[in-house]
Design a protein around this motif. Sequence first.
Motif: not given
Length: 527
Positions: A211-231
Amino acid sequence: MTRYFFLFTVCVLYTQAIGNKEWREFGRTEVIDNTLNPDFVRKFIMDYFFEERENLRFDFYDVDSKSPNLSKHDFLGQMFCTLGEIVGSQGSRLEKSIVGIPGKKCGTVIVTAEELGCCRDSVLMQFCANKLDKKDFFGKSDPFLVFHRSNEDGSFTICHKTEVVKNTLNPVWQAFKISVRALCNGDYDRTIKVEVYDWDRDGSHDFIGEFTTSYRELSRGQSQFNVYEVINPKKKGKKKKYVNSGTVTLLSFLIETEVSFLDYIKGGTQINFTVAIDFTASNGNPSQPTSLHYMNPYQLNAYGMALKAVGEIIQDYDSDKMFPALGFGARLPPDGRVSHEFALNGNPQNPYCHGIDGVMEAYYRSLKSVQLYGPTNFAPVINHVARYAASVKDGSQYFVLLIITDGVISDMAQTKESIVNASKLPMSIIIVGVGPAEFDAMEELDGDVVRISSRGKFAERDIVQFVPFRDYIDRSGNHVLSMARLAKDVLAEIPEQFLSYMRVRGIKPSPAPPPYTPPIHVLQTQI
């Protein structure tokens, strides 16, 4: 009738190359209109090195036209300083008088320095996964994560691997720390690719997905935005009902700012400089040109060059500019007793000299009053500085001892013991060897290869830097260049030695003073 005096001010910054007196324009501020108290917005971004002396000149002009030629405008004055002087001032804020027009007060200028710290942050992250694909025939999976930083050309570079969690499809990995520079090179929106593998003993790890993300996305911390589907792209292309190969969830994200040497200096930590000079007879008769202590009226001797090279840089980080100056290995008047710890200014109760020039004067006076003798003992002057360093435990002061010597050390065992004891204190030792002697024993004190020890105890930190001055002498005879090379090498390790002490002791920088706010001035008029 009211007449208005309009002043359009610009500041021009010049720098000076090492070993060269030529000034080169570095940059110009914007032009500020209609004020005698301009507050310039444009910042100059410069490289800062503790071990280098960076001379600066600020020129001010009243701009009369659009011409870039400064000779077409009115000169208002100038200010000289070093970058270290600005950084070493309280709060990294230097206030100095503007000079340059004889008989006229030209005002003052305030210069502030700020460290660019976007890439000094580290992050502490923890991840878990849920329902990963089963890869092992007789078990579940042994999953681990591999993080990749994207590059400018679209390629990826591995920047971190987690540990392997054995025999589970729902692993929880240990938290790990990584610098923002390593993770995304300071670019918060740069793609970070995370691959999930099943570990195999033979090294042929099975790919589960990514999966892909970014520092800005990760910096939101634990939330629904930081649950990633492994493809798994291959599975996705083959199976119509494929959803994912599990999910990876960010459990925590904590930003930690790595403190720097400048954070402590900005918070008010003072660097206290002490010099100790070798007055043993092996230096030769000071009245003879062959002596290492010869006082040539036209140029500095090796001792003077080493002293000025190091001292003129360190003095910028000491607010009172008062430096203890010691000598060792001489017979003192009036009774001829041998001393390995005497004040160059002749006052043992107050061995302080004003500025590096004051130290030089005291050194030259001592050469005329003491008799060079011996032996070469370092332990007394190291212990002298250690006594002061031992009384400071709050990080407000750090001590640097410069020992300049010409020969083989006589009290090696005692010196090693003194260094081991001093390694627990807020101090560093610089040893500069002058002259043609062999300095093999000094390499042992340096401790770069083997950590120095005494009576079975090892030094807590590496605090000694030794260099022979002859390795830095410019072949063309440019003494300024020789001194700059010497200072660059011997001082380069000081910031890391300083930080190692603060880290071991858990000492944090004091808060910097609040930023300077310029006063509001009313436009001046004349009737």
